[in-house]
Structures are given as C-alpha cells and as structure tokens.
Design an enzyme around this catalytic site. Structure first.
Site, PDB file in Angstrom:
ATOM      1  CE  LYS A  27     -13.502   5.320   1.259  1.00 40.89           C
ATOM      2  NZ  LYS A  27     -13.459   4.442   0.609  1.00 40.89           N
TER       3      LYS A  27
ATOM      4  CB  SER B 120     -11.803   7.373   4.444  1.00 38.52           C
ATOM      5  OG  SER B 120     -11.164   8.305   4.880  1.00 38.52           O
TER       6      SER B 120
ATOM      7  CE1 TYR C  35     -11.286   7.744  -0.831  1.00 36.19           C
ATOM      8  CE2 TYR C  35     -10.595   9.443   0.861  1.00 36.19           C
ATOM      9  CZ  TYR C  35     -10.861   8.178   0.363  1.00 36.19           C
ATOM     10  OH  TYR C  35     -10.208   7.055   1.102  1.00 36.19           O
TER      11      TYR C  35
HETATM   12  N1  LIG Z   1      -4.589   4.719   2.279  1.00 33.83           N
HETATM   13  C1  LIG Z   1      -5.305   5.526   3.178  1.00 33.83           C
HETATM   14  O1  LIG Z   1      -4.540   6.430   3.998  1.00 33.83           O
HETATM   15  C2  LIG Z   1      -6.760   5.338   3.334  1.00 33.83           C
HETATM   16  C3  LIG Z   1      -7.237   5.988   4.554  1.00 33.83           C
HETATM   17  C4  LIG Z   1      -8.643   5.991   4.947  1.00 33.83           C
HETATM   18  C5  LIG Z   1      -9.214   4.948   4.034  1.00 33.83           C
HETATM   19  N2  LIG Z   1      -8.916   4.394   2.861  1.00 33.83           N
HETATM   20  C6  LIG Z   1      -9.570   3.495   2.202  1.00 33.83           C
HETATM   21  O2  LIG Z   1      -9.276   2.223   2.317  1.00 33.83           O
HETATM   22  C7  LIG Z   1      -9.366   1.388   1.036  1.00 33.83           C
HETATM   23  C8  LIG Z   1      -8.180   0.877   0.850  1.00 33.83           C
HETATM   24  O3  LIG Z   1      -7.100   2.105   0.236  1.00 33.83           O
HETATM   25  P1  LIG Z   1      -5.623   1.642   0.254  1.00 33.83           P
HETATM   26  O4  LIG Z   1      -5.018   3.029   0.087  1.00 33.83           O
HETATM   27  O5  LIG Z   1      -4.994   0.561   1.031  1.00 33.83           O
HETATM   28  O6  LIG Z   1      -5.538   1.099  -1.342  1.00 33.83           O
HETATM   29  P2  LIG Z   1      -4.427   1.009  -2.311  1.00 33.83           P
HETATM   30  O7  LIG Z   1      -3.154   0.956  -1.839  1.00 33.83           O
HETATM   31  O8  LIG Z   1      -4.656   2.173  -3.566  1.00 33.83           O
HETATM   32  O9  LIG Z   1      -4.977  -0.385  -3.139  1.00 33.83           O
HETATM   33  C9  LIG Z   1      -6.134  -0.555  -3.467  1.00 33.83           C
HETATM   34  C10 LIG Z   1      -6.137  -2.020  -3.945  1.00 33.83           C
HETATM   35  O10 LIG Z   1      -7.412  -2.142  -4.447  1.00 33.83           O
HETATM   36  C11 LIG Z   1      -7.511  -2.622  -6.149  1.00 33.83           C
HETATM   37  N3  LIG Z   1      -8.031  -1.794  -6.844  1.00 33.83           N
HETATM   38  C12 LIG Z   1      -8.316  -0.400  -7.102  1.00 33.83           C
HETATM   39  N4  LIG Z   1      -9.338  -0.273  -8.059  1.00 33.83           N
HETATM   40  C13 LIG Z   1      -9.713  -1.306  -8.191  1.00 33.83           C
HETATM   41  C14 LIG Z   1     -10.826  -1.524  -9.254  1.00 33.83           C
HETATM   42  N5  LIG Z   1     -11.333  -0.589  -9.908  1.00 33.83           N
HETATM   43  N6  LIG Z   1     -11.261  -2.854  -9.294  1.00 33.83           N
HETATM   44  C15 LIG Z   1     -10.530  -3.960  -8.777  1.00 33.83           C
HETATM   45  N7  LIG Z   1      -9.337  -3.649  -7.653  1.00 33.83           N
HETATM   46  C16 LIG Z   1      -9.058  -2.634  -7.450  1.00 33.83           C
HETATM   47  C17 LIG Z   1      -5.766  -2.464  -6.137  1.00 33.83           C
HETATM   48  O11 LIG Z   1      -5.333  -3.118  -7.235  1.00 33.83           O
HETATM   49  P3  LIG Z   1      -5.222  -2.772  -8.778  1.00 33.83           P
HETATM   50  O12 LIG Z   1      -4.748  -1.573  -8.940  1.00 33.83           O
HETATM   51  O13 LIG Z   1      -4.232  -3.756  -9.297  1.00 33.83           O
HETATM   52  O14 LIG Z   1      -6.482  -2.994  -9.251  1.00 33.83           O
HETATM   53  C18 LIG Z   1      -5.381  -2.654  -4.684  1.00 33.83           C
HETATM   54  O15 LIG Z   1      -5.232  -4.183  -4.751  1.00 33.83           O
HETATM   55  C19 LIG Z   1      -9.947   2.280   0.199  1.00 33.83           C
HETATM   56  O16 LIG Z   1     -11.380   2.131   0.057  1.00 33.83           O
HETATM   57  C20 LIG Z   1      -9.528   3.710   0.538  1.00 33.83           C
HETATM   58  O17 LIG Z   1     -10.639   4.580   0.282  1.00 33.83           O
HETATM   59  C21 LIG Z   1      -7.609   4.546   2.632  1.00 33.83           C
END
Ligand SMILES: NC(=O)c1ccc[n+]([C@@H]2O[C@H](COP(=O)([O-])OP(=O)(O)OC[C@H]3O[C@@H](n4cnc5c(N)ncnc54)[C@H](OP(=O)(O)O)[C@@H]3O)[C@@H](O)[C@H]2O)c1
Length: 281
Positions: A181, A165, A177
């Site tokens: 990251k 991130s 966090y």
């Molecule tokens: N959202 C943002 O704006 C953003 C920005 C920068 C970076 N990121 C990074 O991008 C990545 C994805 O983020 P996102 O916001 O798209 O995620 P999200 O919408 O929260 O989805 C997370 C996914 O991972 C699964 N998951 C979460 N915890 C888990 C665990 N302990 N074991 C197995 N599966 C798990 C969830 O399913 P279940 O809940 O069913 O397990 C879901 O499929 C992350 O690494 C995050 O730090 C996100």
C-alpha cells in the site's frame, strides 16, 4: 447537498449516497474500476453509475458481476460494462482496458481498487505471499495505468485514482500489505509527475478501516462488542470506522473536473484514525 453520513456504531443505516446525486461532476465520464463487486469498489461503481458516468468493472467471480448488473441504478443508457477476470493476469487486464475503451469510445478515468493481502505475520508468510500481495496491489495498478494512458491522452487528459490504505504509512500487522500500500502511494505521486504533461492527474486515496457489512470490522462489532469498543476508543477519534460510501464520494470528486488542481496527492479518508488495527501498533 448530500445527506449526512449515518452513525453506524449506533446502528443507523449506512447512507446509500443517493442524496449526493448531481454534485460530483462525473456525468458523462467514462471510467474503469477494478474490483467492483464488493466493498469499496462496489460503492464506487454504484455511485458513478447513479451520477451518470459510464462504468466498466471487473472481478473474478462472474456470478457477482451478474448480480451487480441486475442491481445497479445506472443513469446513462449502456452505463455498465463488466468482465470476469483476474487483474493479476496482465494480458486479460490489458484486453479489458481495450474492450472498455472500445465500448465507451474512450476513457476519462481509471480506479485501481482491487487489492488485499496474502499470508499473515512475517513467519507465516512466504515469498509467494509477498509476491502475490505485490502483484495484486502494485503490479495490477501499474499495468492498468500503462494500458489506459493512450486512451486518457486521446481524451485530452484524465484522472487516475489508486486505492491505497492508511496501512501505507501507519505500521500494522501484515507487513507485506502495508509495504504494497505504501508503494501504491509512491506510484501515484511518481506517475503524477510523469503523466502530468499529458493532462493526466494521478492521486491515491487511503481509506481507514471501513465498515463493510459482513467484513472484519462489522463482524468484530457484532461478535466482540467490547473489543470493538476498545478499538474505537483507542484508534477511532470519530468513534466509528469510515463507511465505503464516504470513500466513494472522494473518489468521484477526484474523477471529476472539480478536482482539477489535485494531482500527486494521497488523500486519507479515515476520520483521523490512529493505528490501522486493534493489535496495538
Ligand atoms: N476493507 C478495508 O477496511 C480497507 C481499508 C483500507 C484500504 N482498503 C483497500 O480498498 C480496496 C478495496 O478493499 P475492500 O475491502 O473493499 O475489498 P473486498 O471487499 O475484498 O472486494 C474486493 C473486490 O475486488 C475483487 N478482486 C479481488 N481480487 C481480485 C483479482 N485478483 N482480480 C480481479 N478482481 C479481484 C473482488 O471480487 P472477486 O473476489 O470476485 O475477484 C471484489 O470485487 C483494496 O485495495 C484494499 O486494500 C480496504
């Protein structure tokens, strides 16, 4: 060529990525993606499957995996393999890597996408929150790569993509966090050196704030339009958050042989975003 990405702040639909079909060079690749049922992980899985890769993914919620299986447009027969598990349980994660490689006859790439944060500000965050955030982002990534290396090596090399991130180097709230990251970026750079002799490339991809339906920035845009506009004006030179489909394309590129010259890099996909949050730092 793929379609231009839509301007989400003006309410146009987010590009499905389908127009990208055929460009990425992931057809026939065997790839494992953690956290593939929502957000960025879902878009990576859908794009790779549509492009002809065979994809294994996991999440904790079995129902969401079933929904994904029923809706993925996979170009390859037997193109999607799923298993419900928590990536912070080492033995279950390692067994999933083994099962995926067995199912596909090997692995060419892995994407550590599952991630997130536990706790809030410093004084609302205890040692357990720090440990859980570390395990989810860094611990799972290290164990995933360790378990996948024998298969990538057997395949003659491969590509590892670590989803970090912009919070990894731009300070913002939830230090636990950003710290995790940041460590993922270092992990990718370090493993790129260690695994390079085996032909295994390792890169980090660092999304900016992603506009995901129903998630924080989408809710803010809908419920607090003035605050969202102020956030965009101050921190988003492109005028809007990046779409997860845009990030998924960069991941597909890094998994493809087109990116053979890139290893040890951290690729921001943030349209030059400034601070990672509207909270002012
Ligand atoms: N959202 C943002 O704006 C953003 C920005 C920068 C970076 N990121 C990074 O991008 C990545 C994805 O983020 P996102 O916001 O798209 O995620 P999200 O919408 O929260 O989805 C997370 C996914 O991972 C699964 N998951 C979460 N915890 C888990 C665990 N302990 N074991 C197995 N599966 C798990 C969830 O399913 P279940 O809940 O069913 O397990 C879901 O499929 C992350 O690494 C995050 O730090 C996100």
């Amino acid at each position: 060529m793929f379609e231009s990405v839509s301007n989400v702040s003006e309410g146009r639909a987010i590009d499905s990525g389908q127009g990208a079909r055929g460009w990425s060079g992931v057809s026939g690749k065997r790839v494992l993606v953690t956290g593939g049922t929502r957000g960025l992980g879902e878009q990576i899985v859908r794009l790779l499957a549509a492009e002809g890769a065979r994809v294994a993914t996991c999440a904790r919620t079995a129902q969401d995996l079933e929904t994904l299986r029923g809706t993925v447009d996979a170009a390859a027969p037997d193109g999607l393999f799923t298993r419900a598990l928590d990536v912070t349980e080492p033995e279950r994660l390692e067994a999933f890597v083994t099962a995926s490689a067995s199912r596909f006859g090997g692995l060419d790439g892995v994407v550590a996408c599952a991630g997130g944060s536990r706790g809030r500000g410093l004084e609302q965050t205890d040692a357990g929150d720090w440990a859980a955030t570390w395990e989810l982002n860094v611990g799972h990534t290290a164990r995933l790569v360790r378990a996948a290396v024998p298969y990538l090596r057997t395949a003659g090399g491969g590509s590892v993509v670590v989803i970090s991130s912009i919070s990894g180097w731009k300070p913002g709230p939830d230090a636990q966090y950003g710290t995790a990251k940041s460590a993922q970026i270092h992990l990718a750079a370090s493993l790129a050196r260690e695994l390079g002799p085996d032909g295994i490339r390792v890169n980090a991809v660092s999304p900016g704030s992603m506009l995901i339906p129903g998630r924080r920035w989408d809710r803010m845009r809908r419920d607090e339009p003035e605050a969202f506009a102020a956030f965009a004006a101050a921190e988003l030179p492109g005028g809007e958050p990046v779409a997860p489909q845009e990030v998924a394309r960069v991941v597909a590129f890094l998994l493809s042989d087109w990116s053979s010259g890139i290893s040890g890099a951290n690729l921001p996909v943030d349209r030059a975003q400034n601070a990672p949050s509207p909270d002012g730092y």
